[in-house]
Write a protein that holds these residues in place. Structure first.
Motif, short mmCIF file in Angstrom:
data_model
loop_
_atom_site.label_atom_id
_atom_site.label_comp_id
_atom_site.label_asym_id
_atom_site.label_seq_id
_atom_site.Cartn_x
_atom_site.Cartn_y
_atom_site.Cartn_z
N CYS A 97 0.86 -1.19 0.00
CA CYS A 97 0.00 0.00 0.00
C CYS A 97 0.89 1.24 0.00
O CYS A 97 1.76 1.37 0.86
CB CYS A 97 -0.92 0.00 1.22
SG CYS A 97 -2.04 1.43 1.29
N ASP A 98 0.66 2.11 -0.95
CA ASP A 98 1.40 3.37 -1.01
C ASP A 98 0.77 4.33 0.00
O ASP A 98 -0.30 4.89 -0.24
CB ASP A 98 1.34 3.95 -2.43
CG ASP A 98 2.16 5.22 -2.58
OD1 ASP A 98 2.59 5.78 -1.56
OD2 ASP A 98 2.38 5.65 -3.73
N LEU A 99 1.44 4.51 1.10
CA LEU A 99 0.89 5.28 2.20
C LEU A 99 0.85 6.78 1.95
O LEU A 99 0.29 7.53 2.75
CB LEU A 99 1.67 5.00 3.49
CG LEU A 99 1.61 3.55 4.00
CD1 LEU A 99 2.54 3.36 5.18
CD2 LEU A 99 0.18 3.17 4.38
N GLU A 106 -8.65 4.28 3.06
CA GLU A 106 -9.65 3.43 2.41
C GLU A 106 -9.00 2.17 1.86
O GLU A 106 -9.59 1.08 1.92
CB GLU A 106 -10.34 4.20 1.28
CG GLU A 106 -11.40 3.41 0.54
CD GLU A 106 -12.52 2.90 1.43
OE1 GLU A 106 -13.12 1.86 1.09
OE2 GLU A 106 -12.80 3.54 2.48
N GLU A 107 -7.79 2.27 1.34
CA GLU A 107 -7.07 1.10 0.85
C GLU A 107 -6.80 0.12 1.99
O GLU A 107 -6.95 -1.10 1.81
CB GLU A 107 -5.75 1.52 0.20
CG GLU A 107 -5.89 2.13 -1.18
CD GLU A 107 -6.36 1.10 -2.20
OE1 GLU A 107 -5.59 0.17 -2.52
OE2 GLU A 107 -7.51 1.21 -2.66
N SER A 112 -8.06 -5.08 4.58
CA SER A 112 -8.53 -5.82 5.75
C SER A 112 -9.79 -6.61 5.45
O SER A 112 -10.00 -7.71 5.98
CB SER A 112 -8.80 -4.85 6.91
OG SER A 112 -7.62 -4.19 7.30
N GLN A 113 -10.64 -6.07 4.58
CA GLN A 113 -11.87 -6.76 4.21
C GLN A 113 -11.58 -7.99 3.35
O GLN A 113 -12.28 -9.00 3.44
CB GLN A 113 -12.79 -5.80 3.46
CG GLN A 113 -13.41 -4.72 4.34
CD GLN A 113 -14.09 -3.61 3.54
OE1 GLN A 113 -14.05 -3.61 2.31
NE2 GLN A 113 -14.71 -2.67 4.24
#
Length: 343
Positions: A97-99, A106-107, A112-113
């Motif tokens: 994930c590009d923080l 949202e990413e 997590s989902q």
């Protein structure tokens, strides 16, 4: 190397890749220049089964992102393979994930989902300038943001705060000078964020190239580059003062390319690993295989065509740890990883 092998191991760092048959691995394919494949069945054949034959119990693994075009698609792919019975041994994910992105939170929610096994995030950060084809410590992954050092980027720090909020860890892969200049102060501001330094902090080619210019003669040098070593020590000591920071003992062929070839090189590598453990303690260090493709690729990131297989590596670590008590050895081979990744 007669010390007893560990009773059990956890591998907290490996990759699945299948560039020819996925839609989210175009970046890594372009970086490598060809299709590559490293699948669950390969991992069973190369790592789990050989260790099991030695009587070493394999307790599970953590799948770590491999520069996917989309982190969500990568973990969905691995979860699909797990659901099909191909890799039930994967107990957690370190996703991509590009923080720095505006939609980072949202990413993280979407990741997590997709999987309740999400444990952390990695975004490769090795950057000492623009990528120069491997001539410096800058990693090809930083081409995704044109060689910008994210450790000095305010947006990246905002993203780290999100990890702390969502109880996710961060796998830190960067160059030693970045530990000195940025990482120690940055991560010191987030004491509740669990951080794991990848690949022993990545001191680079301490003894020089594996082979001499003729391409066949082993480089005889056994005297480490003191300048590189000093920068690494400064960075690692600064990070070791932070109780939330851990270390993976892995990819040692980047530190000493072809270290497996000679006893002298093995001794240098043993010394550096033990120095790392002395700095952080066994309770914050974990053995990792970084397995993908084969032993040489896993060990050296292209620095050498020589690398240990899974059995040779566990035997080497057993030798490295011969002076430690069983409690510390158990932490290094399994306990620390179980704790850090909540396995």
């Amino acid at each position: 190397m007669t010390s007893a092998l560990p009773d059990e191991v956890v591998d907290p760092h490996h990759h699945f890749i299948d560039t020819a048959n996925t839609t989210f691995q175009s970046f890594i394919r372009s970086a490598v220049g060809d299709d590559i494949s490293s699948l669950p069945e390969d991992y069973i054949r190369d790592v789990i089964e050989p260790l099991s034959k030695l009587g070493v119990k394999f307790c599970g693994s953590i799948h770590v992102e491999a520069m996917p075009d989309c982190g969500k698609k990568e973990i969905a792919w691995v979860e699909e393979m797990s659901g099909a019975g191909r890799c039930g041994y994967v107990k957690g994910f370190v996703a991509s994930c590009d923080l720095t992105q505006g939609n980072a939170e949202e990413e993280l929610r979407r990741l997590s989902q997709i999987s309740p096994k999400l444990r952390g995030i990695r975004w490769i950060l090795d950057c000492v300038g623009k990528f120069q084809g491997g001539k410096t410590a800058t990693h090809v992954a930083t081409m995704r943001h044109d060689g910008e050092d994210y450790l000095k980027c305010p947006k990246f720090e905002q993203g780290l705060a999100l990890l702390e909020k969502h109880d996710l860890s961060f796998d830190l892969q960067c160059a030693p000078i970045q530990l000195v200049e940025s990482a120690a102060s940055l991560f010191g501001r987030y004491p509740n964020l669990r951080v794991c330094i990848d690949h022993v902090g990545k001191p680079r080619k301490l003894l020089g190239d594996d082979l001499l210019e003729d391409g066949s003669t082993i480089n005889p040098n056994v005297t480490p580059n003191e300048n590189e070593l000093e920068v690494w020590r400064r960075g690692m000591k600064a990070m070791a003062t932070l109780p939330n920071v851990y270390v993976k003992l892995s990819m040692m062929g980047y530190v000493v390319p072809g270290w497996i070839r000679t006893k002298e090189r093995q001794a240098v590598m043993k010394s550096l690993v033990l120095e790392t453990i002395e700095m952080f303690g066994a309770h914050r260090c974990m053995v990792a295989w970084n397995w993908h493709v084969n032993g040489a690729v896993s060990d050296g990131d292209g620095m050498s065509d020589a690398g240990p297989d899974a059995v040779s590596l566990v035997k080497m670590f057993t030798w490295f740890f011969e002076g430690l008590d069983k409690e510390h050895k158990d932490r290094l081979f399994a306990g620390t990883a179980k704790e850090f990744y909540r396995m």
